[in-house]
Scaffold this motif. Structure first.
Motif, PDB file in Angstrom:
ATOM      1  N   ARG A  58       0.823  -1.219   0.000  1.00 38.44           N
ATOM      2  CA  ARG A  58       0.000   0.000   0.000  1.00 38.44           C
ATOM      3  C   ARG A  58       0.852   1.263   0.000  1.00 38.44           C
ATOM      4  O   ARG A  58       0.389   2.320  -0.440  1.00 38.44           O
ATOM      5  CB  ARG A  58      -0.938  -0.012   1.201  1.00 38.44           C
ATOM      6  N   LEU A  62       2.411   5.298  -3.280  1.00 37.39           N
ATOM      7  CA  LEU A  62       2.607   6.640  -2.737  1.00 37.39           C
ATOM      8  C   LEU A  62       4.065   7.068  -2.800  1.00 37.39           C
ATOM      9  O   LEU A  62       4.448   8.083  -2.224  1.00 37.39           O
ATOM     10  CB  LEU A  62       2.080   6.705  -1.295  1.00 37.39           C
ATOM     11  N   ALA A 105       1.354  10.786   3.495  1.00 33.46           N
ATOM     12  CA  ALA A 105       0.474   9.887   2.744  1.00 33.46           C
ATOM     13  C   ALA A 105      -0.776  10.623   2.280  1.00 33.46           C
ATOM     14  O   ALA A 105      -1.203  10.482   1.127  1.00 33.46           O
ATOM     15  CB  ALA A 105       0.103   8.670   3.591  1.00 33.46           C
ATOM     16  N   ASP A 106      -1.373  11.424   3.167  1.00 35.18           N
ATOM     17  CA  ASP A 106      -2.561  12.201   2.790  1.00 35.18           C
ATOM     18  C   ASP A 106      -2.261  13.137   1.626  1.00 35.18           C
ATOM     19  O   ASP A 106      -3.048  13.235   0.676  1.00 35.18           O
ATOM     20  CB  ASP A 106      -3.074  13.018   3.983  1.00 35.18           C
ATOM     21  N   ARG A 108       0.122  12.899  -0.620  1.00 36.37           N
ATOM     22  CA  ARG A 108       0.385  12.132  -1.840  1.00 36.37           C
ATOM     23  C   ARG A 108      -0.899  11.553  -2.419  1.00 36.37           C
ATOM     24  O   ARG A 108      -1.043  11.472  -3.644  1.00 36.37           O
ATOM     25  CB  ARG A 108       1.421  11.048  -1.569  1.00 36.37           C
ATOM     26  N   CYS A 109      -1.831  11.161  -1.571  1.00 35.98           N
ATOM     27  CA  CYS A 109      -3.134  10.689  -2.052  1.00 35.98           C
ATOM     28  C   CYS A 109      -3.859  11.814  -2.792  1.00 35.98           C
ATOM     29  O   CYS A 109      -4.459  11.584  -3.851  1.00 35.98           O
ATOM     30  CB  CYS A 109      -3.996  10.184  -0.899  1.00 35.98           C
ATOM     31  N   GLU A 110      -3.793  13.007  -2.253  1.00 33.38           N
ATOM     32  CA  GLU A 110      -4.444  14.151  -2.894  1.00 33.38           C
ATOM     33  C   GLU A 110      -3.814  14.417  -4.267  1.00 33.38           C
ATOM     34  O   GLU A 110      -4.519  14.695  -5.237  1.00 33.38           O
ATOM     35  CB  GLU A 110      -4.351  15.386  -1.998  1.00 33.38           C
ATOM     36  N   LEU A 112      -2.368  12.187  -6.156  1.00 26.76           N
ATOM     37  CA  LEU A 112      -2.819  11.098  -7.032  1.00 26.76           C
ATOM     38  C   LEU A 112      -4.255  11.314  -7.496  1.00 26.76           C
ATOM     39  O   LEU A 112      -4.590  11.045  -8.657  1.00 26.76           O
ATOM     40  CB  LEU A 112      -2.682   9.745  -6.335  1.00 26.76           C
ATOM     41  N   ARG A 113      -5.122  11.821  -6.595  1.00 31.18           N
ATOM     42  CA  ARG A 113      -6.507  12.100  -6.988  1.00 31.18           C
ATOM     43  C   ARG A 113      -6.546  13.149  -8.100  1.00 31.18           C
ATOM     44  O   ARG A 113      -7.315  13.028  -9.050  1.00 31.18           O
ATOM     45  CB  ARG A 113      -7.317  12.590  -5.783  1.00 31.18           C
TER      46      ARG A 113
END
Length: 140
Positions: A58, A62, A105-106, A108-110, A112-113
């Motif tokens: 997971r 990221l 992580a948050d 990097r998720c943003e 990626l979105r």
């Protein structure tokens, strides 16, 4: 699957979606160590080892480095330690470090979105152009 049931690397690969080569690599770099070896020398893994590999899996999208993965796993291992658990100041420092990884992580998720939204927009543009082209072909 019980905690003490041991699996060979092929079974672990099926459960995690990781290749045998990747699992061996993670062992070589010290991210995961098989819980045991069979009499024939085969790597044997437990459910806890599979869970650890899933955490690593997971983290990969990221773009966490191997060193960051190792550090994060060390933090979570230390926080979960039942023998000589961290107390007081050490626990607080570990939690702060864990929270900093959560923030990364948050973020990097943003990112990626946002990239996914752009990619979906591009795919929709191509679909629209194909539809327009198909319509112009039928009018000829």
């Amino acid at each position: 699957m019980t905690e003490h049931r041991q699996m060979q690397i092929g079974q672990v690969a099926e459960r995690t979606g990781l290749s045998l080569r990747t699992i061996r690599h993670y062992e070589e770099v010290g991210l995961v160590v098989p819980s045991a070896r069979s009499k024939g020398g085969f790597r044997l893994y437990t459910a806890a080892d599979v869970d650890r590999l899933m955490v690593i899996r997971r983290m990969k999208p990221l773009d966490f480095s191997l060193d960051e993965m190792r550090d994060l796993l060390e933090i979570t291992d230390r926080l979960a330690a039942s023998e000589d658990p961290p107390t007081g100041e050490e626990r607080e420092l570990l939690r702060e470090r864990l929270d900093s990884y959560r923030k990364v992580a948050d973020a990097r998720c943003e990112t990626l979105r946002a990239r996914l939204a752009m990619a979906e927009d591009f795919a929709a543009t191509l679909q629209q152009r194909l539809a327009n082209e198909s319509g112009s072909l039928t009018q000829r």
